[in-house]
Design a protein around this motif. Sequence first.
Motif, short mmCIF file in Angstrom:
data_model
loop_
_atom_site.label_atom_id
_atom_site.label_comp_id
_atom_site.label_asym_id
_atom_site.label_seq_id
_atom_site.Cartn_x
_atom_site.Cartn_y
_atom_site.Cartn_z
N LEU A 184 0.82 -1.21 0.00
CA LEU A 184 0.00 0.00 0.00
C LEU A 184 0.85 1.26 0.00
O LEU A 184 0.52 2.25 -0.66
N LEU A 185 1.97 1.24 0.72
CA LEU A 185 2.86 2.39 0.73
C LEU A 185 3.42 2.67 -0.65
O LEU A 185 3.48 3.82 -1.10
N ASN A 186 3.83 1.62 -1.35
CA ASN A 186 4.38 1.80 -2.70
C ASN A 186 3.30 2.24 -3.68
O ASN A 186 3.55 3.03 -4.58
N LEU A 187 2.09 1.72 -3.50
CA LEU A 187 0.99 2.10 -4.38
C LEU A 187 0.67 3.58 -4.26
O LEU A 187 0.31 4.24 -5.22
N THR A 188 0.83 4.13 -3.06
CA THR A 188 0.46 5.53 -2.82
C THR A 188 1.65 6.48 -2.89
O THR A 188 1.50 7.67 -2.63
N SER A 189 2.83 5.98 -3.23
CA SER A 189 4.02 6.83 -3.21
C SER A 189 4.16 7.66 -4.47
O SER A 189 4.83 8.68 -4.48
N ILE A 190 3.52 7.21 -5.57
CA ILE A 190 3.71 7.90 -6.83
C ILE A 190 2.94 9.22 -6.83
O ILE A 190 1.95 9.40 -6.14
N ASP A 191 3.36 10.15 -7.67
CA ASP A 191 2.76 11.47 -7.71
C ASP A 191 1.44 11.43 -8.45
O ASP A 191 1.32 11.84 -9.59
N PHE A 192 0.41 10.89 -7.81
CA PHE A 192 -0.91 10.80 -8.42
C PHE A 192 -1.41 12.20 -8.75
O PHE A 192 -1.38 13.07 -7.91
N PHE A 193 -1.97 12.35 -9.92
CA PHE A 193 -2.59 13.60 -10.37
C PHE A 193 -2.19 14.80 -9.51
O PHE A 193 -2.95 15.33 -8.74
N SER A 194 -0.95 15.18 -9.65
CA SER A 194 -0.40 16.27 -8.86
C SER A 194 -0.62 16.04 -7.38
O SER A 194 -0.72 16.95 -6.62
N SER A 195 -0.75 14.76 -6.99
CA SER A 195 -0.98 14.51 -5.58
C SER A 195 -0.08 13.39 -5.21
O SER A 195 0.47 12.76 -5.95
N ALA A 196 0.14 12.97 -4.27
CA ALA A 196 0.75 11.78 -3.81
C ALA A 196 1.67 12.17 -2.71
O ALA A 196 1.86 13.33 -2.44
N ARG A 197 2.21 11.13 -2.12
CA ARG A 197 3.06 11.43 -0.99
C ARG A 197 4.40 11.97 -1.45
O ARG A 197 4.98 12.83 -0.83
N PHE A 198 4.92 11.46 -2.56
CA PHE A 198 6.21 11.92 -3.05
C PHE A 198 6.15 12.12 -4.56
O PHE A 198 5.41 11.44 -5.24
N GLU A 199 6.98 13.06 -5.03
CA GLU A 199 7.01 13.32 -6.46
C GLU A 199 8.02 12.42 -7.15
O GLU A 199 8.89 11.85 -6.53
N GLY A 200 7.90 12.36 -8.47
CA GLY A 200 8.83 11.56 -9.25
C GLY A 200 8.92 12.11 -10.66
O GLY A 200 8.18 13.01 -11.05
N SER A 201 9.87 11.56 -11.43
CA SER A 201 10.08 12.05 -12.78
C SER A 201 9.06 11.50 -13.76
O SER A 201 8.89 12.01 -14.85
N LEU A 202 8.36 10.44 -13.37
CA LEU A 202 7.34 9.84 -14.23
C LEU A 202 6.14 9.53 -13.34
O LEU A 202 6.23 8.70 -12.44
N ASN A 203 5.05 10.22 -13.57
CA ASN A 203 3.93 10.19 -12.64
C ASN A 203 2.81 9.26 -13.08
O ASN A 203 2.67 8.96 -14.25
N MET A 204 2.01 8.83 -12.13
CA MET A 204 0.86 7.99 -12.41
C MET A 204 -0.27 8.37 -11.47
O MET A 204 -0.04 8.69 -10.30
N ASP A 205 -1.47 8.34 -11.97
CA ASP A 205 -2.65 8.70 -11.21
C ASP A 205 -3.47 7.44 -10.93
O ASP A 205 -3.42 6.48 -11.71
N LEU A 206 -4.22 7.46 -9.84
CA LEU A 206 -5.16 6.36 -9.61
C LEU A 206 -6.12 6.21 -10.78
O LEU A 206 -6.55 5.11 -11.11
N ASN A 207 -6.48 7.34 -11.38
CA ASN A 207 -7.28 7.28 -12.61
C ASN A 207 -6.66 6.32 -13.60
O ASN A 207 -7.33 5.50 -14.22
N GLU A 208 -5.34 6.48 -13.78
CA GLU A 208 -4.65 5.74 -14.82
C GLU A 208 -4.53 4.26 -14.49
O GLU A 208 -4.51 3.42 -15.38
N ILE A 209 -4.43 3.93 -13.21
CA ILE A 209 -4.39 2.51 -12.83
C ILE A 209 -5.69 1.84 -13.24
O ILE A 209 -5.71 0.81 -13.90
N SER A 210 -6.80 2.46 -12.86
CA SER A 210 -8.09 1.88 -13.19
C SER A 210 -8.35 1.93 -14.70
O SER A 210 -8.79 0.94 -15.30
N MET A 211 -8.04 3.06 -15.32
CA MET A 211 -8.33 3.23 -16.74
C MET A 211 -7.50 2.30 -17.62
O MET A 211 -7.99 1.72 -18.59
N ASN A 212 -6.23 2.11 -17.28
CA ASN A 212 -5.33 1.35 -18.13
C ASN A 212 -5.24 -0.13 -17.79
O ASN A 212 -4.91 -0.93 -18.66
N LEU A 213 -5.52 -0.47 -16.54
CA LEU A 213 -5.35 -1.86 -16.12
C LEU A 213 -6.66 -2.64 -16.07
O LEU A 213 -6.63 -3.86 -15.90
#
Length: 554
Positions: free
Chosen positions: A340-369
């Motif tokens: 769960l920590l790793n799932l929420t670590s990415i910079d979701f839609f300008s949100s998330a616990r930490f930023e990164g050079s390549l971002n992913m949103d919860l939207n995109e997990i559901s939409m793409n997977l």
Amino acid sequence: MLTRQRGSAVRRPSRYGNDETQVHWCGLLMENLCLNLEKRVTTAATYGSGVTYGRPGGIPGTARAPGVQGRPHRSMTQSVVVQVGQCGNQIGCCFWDLALREHAAVNQKGIYDEAISSFFRNVDTRVVGDGGSISKGKICSLKARAVLIDMEEGVVNEILQGPLRDVFDSKQLITDISGSGNNWAVGHKVFGNLYQEQILEKLRKSAEHCDCLQCFFIIHSMGGGTGSGLGTFLLKVLEDEFPEVYRFVTSVYPSDEDDVITSPYNSILAMKELNEHADCVLPIDNQSLFDIISKIDLMVNSGRLGTTIKPKSLITSSAGASKKQQKPFDAMNNIVANLLLNLTSIDFFSSARFEGSLNMDLNEISMNLVPFPQLHYLVSSLTPLYTLADVNIPPRRLDQMFSDAFSKDHQLIRADPKHSLYLACALMVRGNVQISDLRRNIERLKPSLQFVSWNQEGWKTSLCSVPPVGHSHSLLALANNTCVKPTFMELRERFMRLYKKKAHLHHYLQIEGMEESSFTEALSSLSALIQEYNRLDATKSMPVEDLPRLSVAM
């Protein structure tokens, strides 16, 4: 016309309220917790607080909130964790412990920033009553964005008496005394109806403290009565009350040697609810977790040079104690908490616990997977599951991390994805890893992985620069893969062994509102799900479509 997806929350002004207490944050004494949540602007039902819920403005047929135009800039989103039953609360306890440790390692100045606000709120305990939420500045007092539900008091009381006691307060808890007796019907029909209003009130209060509420994370088990029954009742409540907020469910499935004889009944009845009301489900197999921990123990005790566990690695407790000093299931629960920590670590839609050079949103997990509504079961793997004494990991070992993510030994259910069919796959990398490393490993692994013919490039990737505590880097892989099918088939077989004899059925049928048709409908729902996976597996031998490329006129 471009429209916002569900979950792309719209910013609202802060709301204030909630409690007090003090929180021990890795050596820093931080007093109470509160939630500084606001709300995504939407159009549906409005409750007395003046906060609205529903589909974001901009979608045809709905109204846009006044003054809101397009996607907001840097709007932080928050998530609320709902932990249900004994298993859910034990995993939740590990999650909050590790989350605090992780933020303490990164945020050593004790500043309340956007990263920590995704799961915690900062409270001014001097404000009488509900407390005043503080959006910036020094951490005054933290409270987890969580609702704790259990129909027995034991685990919740243990949490309230332990190191995390100040992270929660009574306004976040719902408990009973009698328990659900390992009976889905008691949890779903009896306690669901009995506590529905209380659950709704606490969920609304949690939502009202959110700036932009994007997701509910539900943690529960499938084998017991409260986790399976009340946990899936909660899903329907969330769908009705917050239809535009994502529902990500972490479900722990019972092993073959489970000591709850009615666990097949509970699991099949719960599966029907997951099929109908969850957005994404991360199935976790108890037996798989046990096997992973056994392999770690075997390696550590092998005496080979260099195989020592780091003091703050995945399989140590919050106090840094070794695994042997922990309770039997702590190491297993820590693996799920780290998922769960790793799932929420990415910079979701300008949100998330930490930023990164390549971002992913919860939207995109559901939409793409999730290409089809009911095929929303995502097989997860986490690497490395342990760390050796050295810190500087050479490129060869980095490549091994990617290879391990697709091996059956690292899956959190008993499955072999490399020999099954991929619908899509997400790779979430943390630490000092470059985009070139990510691309190189995808190209290296692609020939050994079979993707469905109509989605040969079904990859979703993200990079976060902040590694987990005790690791130089890590990888979480989420795969929509037909390898989950054997788990469901085995569960159905165990169900049928009981159901053919009508064994223990009377315990369920004596509950008001429970009929035998509930069992047959649940069985049909699972069988239909398995059949969908069978249809996909039947396409494995089909040739990949060579679609014509666009030609450019010269």
